[in-house]
Motif scaffolding. Structure first.
Motif, mmCIF file in Angstrom:
data_model
loop_
_atom_site.group_PDB
_atom_site.id
_atom_site.type_symbol
_atom_site.label_atom_id
_atom_site.label_comp_id
_atom_site.label_asym_id
_atom_site.label_seq_id
_atom_site.Cartn_x
_atom_site.Cartn_y
_atom_site.Cartn_z
ATOM 1 N N GLY A 9 50.202 81.859 54.479
ATOM 2 C CA GLY A 9 49.827 82.602 53.272
ATOM 3 C C GLY A 9 50.961 83.384 52.670
ATOM 4 O O GLY A 9 52.077 82.880 52.525
ATOM 5 N N THR A 10 50.658 84.647 52.370
ATOM 6 C CA THR A 10 51.602 85.434 51.569
ATOM 7 C C THR A 10 52.821 85.894 52.360
ATOM 8 O O THR A 10 53.843 86.229 51.779
ATOM 9 C CB THR A 10 50.911 86.672 50.982
ATOM 10 N N GLY A 11 52.692 85.958 53.672
ATOM 11 C CA GLY A 11 53.861 86.282 54.484
ATOM 12 C C GLY A 11 54.374 87.700 54.329
ATOM 13 O O GLY A 11 55.584 87.934 54.404
ATOM 14 N N SER A 12 53.469 88.663 54.166
ATOM 15 C CA SER A 12 53.954 90.042 54.048
ATOM 16 C C SER A 12 54.508 90.530 55.390
ATOM 17 O O SER A 12 55.460 91.318 55.425
ATOM 18 C CB SER A 12 52.878 90.983 53.512
ATOM 19 N N ASN A 13 53.930 90.068 56.485
ATOM 20 C CA ASN A 13 54.493 90.416 57.800
ATOM 21 C C ASN A 13 55.876 89.786 57.952
ATOM 22 O O ASN A 13 56.801 90.409 58.469
ATOM 23 C CB ASN A 13 53.581 89.924 58.932
ATOM 24 N N LEU A 14 55.992 88.544 57.529
ATOM 25 C CA LEU A 14 57.294 87.871 57.551
ATOM 26 C C LEU A 14 58.322 88.678 56.761
ATOM 27 O O LEU A 14 59.449 88.876 57.218
ATOM 28 C CB LEU A 14 57.163 86.463 56.954
ATOM 29 N N GLN A 15 57.920 89.147 55.567
ATOM 30 C CA GLN A 15 58.864 89.910 54.733
ATOM 31 C C GLN A 15 59.359 91.156 55.458
ATOM 32 O O GLN A 15 60.543 91.506 55.383
ATOM 33 C CB GLN A 15 58.202 90.307 53.409
ATOM 34 N N ALA A 16 58.447 91.802 56.161
ATOM 35 C CA ALA A 16 58.836 93.006 56.905
ATOM 36 C C ALA A 16 59.867 92.652 57.982
ATOM 37 O O ALA A 16 60.823 93.398 58.217
ATOM 38 C CB ALA A 16 57.605 93.648 57.532
ATOM 39 N N VAL A 17 59.666 91.505 58.637
ATOM 40 C CA VAL A 17 60.617 91.070 59.665
ATOM 41 C C VAL A 17 61.967 90.737 59.016
ATOM 42 O O VAL A 17 63.027 91.143 59.507
ATOM 43 C CB VAL A 17 60.068 89.862 60.462
#
Ligand code: GAR
Length: 192
Positions: A9-17
């Protein structure tokens, strides 16, 4: 410590990483980001950060076994120390787990073992709990059943909707994921 992140999906956790890695706060290399469908914002975020991406489109496969085999190979090609499911909404099979034993991490927006599955936030709200939260765990063959690495609590407010609650959980979830990856990197002797 090298990781591959899987998104749906949106990957907001990914962005934080990504942000934590870029700011020098997390001694991890994101070797690649993979998705189970085309057009995810998570893959766009990775590409914008110059991270290699791949898509193993579930809908293009006649059966799960073939999809799973390709996902395993595409992921293993980056030789990751850990694979991180960051909102990856597909169950992987034993072949994948055997390839990354105790090395497939998952985040879940509830305090497991309560409220496993695809609707952890909705189910917690519907049950009426006053505290929920998020979990980082080692994924096993069950649905959100693996060993728990870390958790954070989030209070449920009287006027919460699924969306407002999930947004507050995600704030904690991002911090928890980064902290947990940092601990694993330390254990693995990573300094950069
Ligand atoms: C996260 O809250 C993650 O825990 C959840 O999906 C969200 C993905 O957000 N995963 C599950 O519910 C898995 N059972 P993101 O795409 O913005 O990172």
């Amino acid at each position: 410590m090298r990781i591959v992140v899987l998104v749906s999906g949106t990957g907001s956790n990914l962005q934080a990483v990504i942000d934590a890695v870029q700011s020098g706060d997390l001694p991890v290399e994101i070797a690649a980001v993979g998705a189970d469908r085309p057009g995810t914002y998570g893959v766009e975020r990775a590409a914008a950060a110059g991270i290699p991406t791949f898509v193993v489109d579930f809908k293009q496969y006649g059966n799960r076994t073939e999809w799973n085999a390709d996902l395993t190979e595409r992921t293993a090609a980056y030789d990751p120390h850990y694979v991180v499911s960051s909102g990856f909404m597909r169950i992987v099979d034993q072949q994948f787990l055997d390839r990354f034993p105790n090395r497939y991490l998952n985040t879940h927006p509830a305090l497991l073992p309560s409220f496993p599955g695809a609707h952890g936030v909705r189910d917690a709200l519907a049950y009426g709990v006053k505290v929920t939260g998020c979990t980082v765990m080692i994924a096993d063959a069950g649905i959100d059943t693996g060993p728990i690495l870390s958790q954070a609590a989030v209070p449920v407010l009287d006027d919460d909707t699924e969306e407002t609650l999930h947004e507050r959980i995600k704030v904690q979830e991002r911090a928890l994921l980064i902290e947990t990856l940092r601990d694993l990197a330390t254990l693995n002797g990573s300094t950069a």
